[in-house]
Design a protein around this motif. Structure first.
Motif, mmCIF file in Angstrom:
data_model
loop_
_atom_site.group_PDB
_atom_site.id
_atom_site.type_symbol
_atom_site.label_atom_id
_atom_site.label_comp_id
_atom_site.label_asym_id
_atom_site.label_seq_id
_atom_site.Cartn_x
_atom_site.Cartn_y
_atom_site.Cartn_z
ATOM 1 N N ARG A 160 -7.666 0.193 0.822
ATOM 2 C CA ARG A 160 -7.980 -1.142 0.299
ATOM 3 C C ARG A 160 -7.426 -2.244 1.191
ATOM 4 O O ARG A 160 -8.095 -3.256 1.430
ATOM 5 N N ALA A 161 -6.209 -2.062 1.690
ATOM 6 C CA ALA A 161 -5.629 -3.048 2.604
ATOM 7 C C ALA A 161 -6.453 -3.128 3.891
ATOM 8 O O ALA A 161 -6.712 -4.217 4.410
ATOM 9 N N GLU A 203 0.815 -1.211 0.000
ATOM 10 C CA GLU A 203 0.000 0.000 0.000
ATOM 11 C C GLU A 203 0.857 1.273 0.000
ATOM 12 O O GLU A 203 1.076 1.892 1.010
ATOM 13 N N ASP A 235 -9.532 -5.193 3.423
ATOM 14 C CA ASP A 235 -9.266 -6.633 3.515
ATOM 15 C C ASP A 235 -9.286 -7.102 4.964
ATOM 16 O O ASP A 235 -9.892 -8.125 5.288
ATOM 17 N N TYR A 236 -8.614 -6.361 5.834
ATOM 18 C CA TYR A 236 -8.601 -6.716 7.261
ATOM 19 C C TYR A 236 -9.995 -6.623 7.856
ATOM 20 O O TYR A 236 -10.410 -7.474 8.646
ATOM 21 N N VAL A 249 -12.936 -6.963 6.425
ATOM 22 C CA VAL A 249 -13.774 -8.083 5.976
ATOM 23 C C VAL A 249 -13.358 -9.367 6.690
ATOM 24 O O VAL A 249 -14.202 -10.099 7.221
ATOM 25 N N ASP A 250 -12.052 -9.636 6.714
ATOM 26 C CA ASP A 250 -11.555 -10.873 7.337
ATOM 27 C C ASP A 250 -11.887 -10.960 8.817
ATOM 28 O O ASP A 250 -12.118 -12.048 9.345
#
Length: 185
Positions: A104-105, A96, A108-109, A111-112
């Motif tokens: 965006r990174a 990033e 990801d975190y 959502v996870d």
């Protein structure tokens, strides 16, 4: 009657103040510290962690200009020195190199890990643009974004034009916002 110089100062103050956004903070799932200035951003994030505002701190930020270490790793080291337990720190910092990529990174975190609210820590002059980018990426995921400006950052929205570094920061924020809106980057 305000002279031309007086109008310039009024406009200058408004331009500086417009960039600074500091939301009312509430308990969140994570504190996200953006790369670029671990000296001011990490202590602010550590203070928010110490206040119990979130159980996790995510350090994001790509490779530094020399290609040696990521901004996220610098933030991680600063957080540990400031008393944040290593097990509470997540480190991105692989891909990033920009605020948009940091958002965006973070997505990801989020959502996870099922995050629903985050606090984004950055420099005062960067809070407006960072907030817009994070909102664009995270709102569709139903993740609320709160912004928190690093408290000890030297940026002065009322006199930014008096210092060369701050002039560059303000100019760059407006240019980067335009570039993002026009080119999507």
């Amino acid at each position: 009657m305000i002279g031309l110089l007086g109008y310039g100062r009024v406009i200058g103050r408004a331009a500086g103040a417009f960039l600074v956004r500091d939301d009312a903070l509430v308990a969140s799932d994570a504190i996200v510290i953006l790369g670029g200035d671990a000296t001011h951003r990490a202590p602010h994030g550590a203070a928010l962690y110490a206040q119990g505002l979130a159980p996790t701190v995510l350090a994001v930020g790509g490779t530094d200009p020399n290609g040696h270490s990521t901004q996220a790793r610098k933030t991680e080291r600063a957080l540990v020195r400031l008393g944040v337990p290593p097990e509470a720190i997540l480190v991105a910092g692989q891909y990033e190199p920009s605020t948009l990529e940091e958002a965006r990174a973070t997505a990801d975190y989020a959502v996870d890990r099922g995050w629903r609210r985050i606090i984004v820590v950055t420099s005062p002059y960067h809070t407006w643009r960072a907030g817009m980018m994070f909102h664009d990426i995270l709102d569709p995921l139903s993740v609320e974004v709160l912004r928190s400006a690093a408290a000890d950052d030297p940026f002065d929205p009322a006199r930014w034009w008096a210092e060369p570094r701050q002039r560059r920061q303000v100019r760059n924020e407006y240019l980067k916002t335009l570039w993002w809106r026009v080119a999507g980057r």
